[in-house]
Design an enzyme around this catalytic site. Structure first.
Site, PDB file in Angstrom:
ATOM      1  N   GLN A  94       7.991  16.267 -34.556  1.00  0.00           N
ATOM      2  CA  GLN A  94       8.409  17.009 -35.751  1.00  0.00           C
ATOM      3  C   GLN A  94       7.338  18.027 -36.122  1.00  0.00           C
ATOM      4  OE1 GLN A  94       8.879  13.621 -38.378  1.00  0.00           O
ATOM      5  NE2 GLN A  94      11.074  13.997 -38.491  1.00  0.00           N
TER       6      GLN A  94
ATOM      7  N   GLY B 211       1.354  11.665 -33.203  1.00  0.00           N
ATOM      8  CA  GLY B 211       2.472  10.954 -33.824  1.00  0.00           C
ATOM      9  C   GLY B 211       2.401  10.792 -35.324  1.00  0.00           C
TER      10      GLY B 211
ATOM     11  N   HIS C  23      -4.801   2.329 -43.552  1.00  0.00           N
ATOM     12  CA  HIS C  23      -3.851   1.678 -44.466  1.00  0.00           C
ATOM     13  C   HIS C  23      -3.880   0.154 -44.347  1.00  0.00           C
ATOM     14  CE1 HIS C  23      -1.312   5.634 -44.666  1.00  0.00           C
ATOM     15  NE2 HIS C  23      -2.543   5.765 -45.083  1.00  0.00           N
TER      16      HIS C  23
END
Ligand SMILES: [Zn+2]
Length: 353
Positions: free
Chosen positions: A238, A210, A123
């Site tokens: 998560q 992560g 990114h």
């Protein structure tokens, strides 16, 4: 702030009991020792311990935004690499990790000492601005988005990449390298995607740290490795949509996981200093050479690979694309048309050829 937020199930974080984590890490260390080309993928969870907010964690930027809370993202240039970044640097330096792919734009991996040749920042990087004409890259110790944000306000077409500085080589206005959600189709900064893709093709073990694996292309990489039947390891607090694909799934904080992995592999983290490099002229010279070499290599490799493929294989590539990216309604099955279709799609987006 925390008491007012009721967490949806997909935001909840989980932590495995320590004995389970250690057992899984022993299994992972064995896998790493028996692999030739380990690729590590890092997401926002690697930088949260540096004080940089993630996006989809319980108190992430987007989670809070959904609750109507506008939080201010920390400026990464005011933070430092952590022991987690140092651990990843050591794993690379000791040869356990062959290539690092990161979604993070904070520049902390490079500042921790990872060579620019060993990382693909998908990114972009808030410290780097680049010339759209001659491809020269410039490292700034400040956040280059600050200058591009000022330019943005003067345009009506939305997000622009131009910064206020000019290329020393050809005088063109430089651009930041940050890729936003809607940039993939036209952004000129696709090179890290292609390099990352090449390493993903070579990898025989893929370790994801992560990342919630929500955004493209992180999700495509994981899926692609699993399709190739190579082990995918996911370490994240998560749940992710790709947990079922994982050969090993570890629920742990990255800053807790990495020291344990290093210890299991015999990597000396205790005596490793957390480096925070000032990347200056030497970085600039290195990245200029790298840009030219990688671009040429990628073009040569893709062209050669396409020429080797049969019509059937080209159709398969397009079918994969159909699954992974966007539908193709009708395909002319003539070979040249197929190659042109693949090349066209390769040009601006990540592609498996
Ligand atoms: Zn230039």
């Amino acid at each position: 702030m925390s008491a007012s937020i009721k967490l949806p199930d997909d935001i909840k974080e989980y932590i495995d009991p320590i004995d389970q984590v250690q057992k899984k890490i022993r299994k992972l260390a064995e896998l790493i020792r028996n692999s030739n080309h380990v690729v590590m993928f890092t997401g926002a969870g690697v930088s949260t311990s540096a004080g940089i907010q993630d996006f989809r964690g319980p108190y992430g930027y987007l989670t809070l935004l959904k609750e109507g809370i506008q939080s201010t993202l920390a400026d990464p240039t005011r933070t430092r690499p952590t022991r987690g970044h140092a651990a990843i640097y050591k794993l690379c330096e000791d040869g356990y990790i062959k290539h690092l792919i990161s979604q993070n734009t904070d520049g902390l991996h490079l500042r921790s000492g990872i060579p620019v040749t060993s990382i693909s920042e998908l990114h972009g990087n808030i410290n780097i601005e680049k010339c759209p004409v001659c491809d020269r890259s410039y490292w700034r110790n400040s956040n280059v988005l600050k200058s591009s944000a000022e330019v943005k306000e003067t345009h009506e077409q939305g997000r622009r990449h131009e910064t206020v500085r000019q290329c020393e080589n050809c005088d063109r206005v430089l651009q930041d390298t940050i890729i936003n959600c809607f940039d993939h189709a036209e952004s000129p900064h696709q090179q890290p995607l292609i390099v990352a893709q090449n390493h993903t093709k070579l990898c025989d073990l893929y370790i994801i740290l992560g990342s919630s694996l929500i955004v493209y292309p992180a999700n495509c990489f994981a899926q692609y490795v699993a399709i190739r039947q190579k082990p995918v390891v996911i370490v994240n607090c998560q749940k992710t949509p790709y947990d079922d694909l994982a050969y090993i799934r570890i629920f742990a904080k990255i800053e807790d996981f990495l020291p344990l992995l290093c210890r299991e592999l015999g990597v000396d983290l205790i005596n490793t200093e957390v480096t925070d490099l000032e990347l200056d002229q030497s970085f600039k010279d290195m990245i200029i050479t790298l840009n030219a070499t990688k671009k040429l290599d990628c073009v040569k490799e893709r062209t050669a690979q396409l020429r080797m493929k049969s019509e059937h294989e080209l159709m398969q590539i397009l079918t994969e694309r159909f699954i992974l990216y966007k539908p193709i309604d009708r395909i002319d099955v003539r070979r040249e048309h197929l190659i042109n279709t693949v090349v066209k799609k390769c040009r601006n987006t990540i592609y498996w050829v």
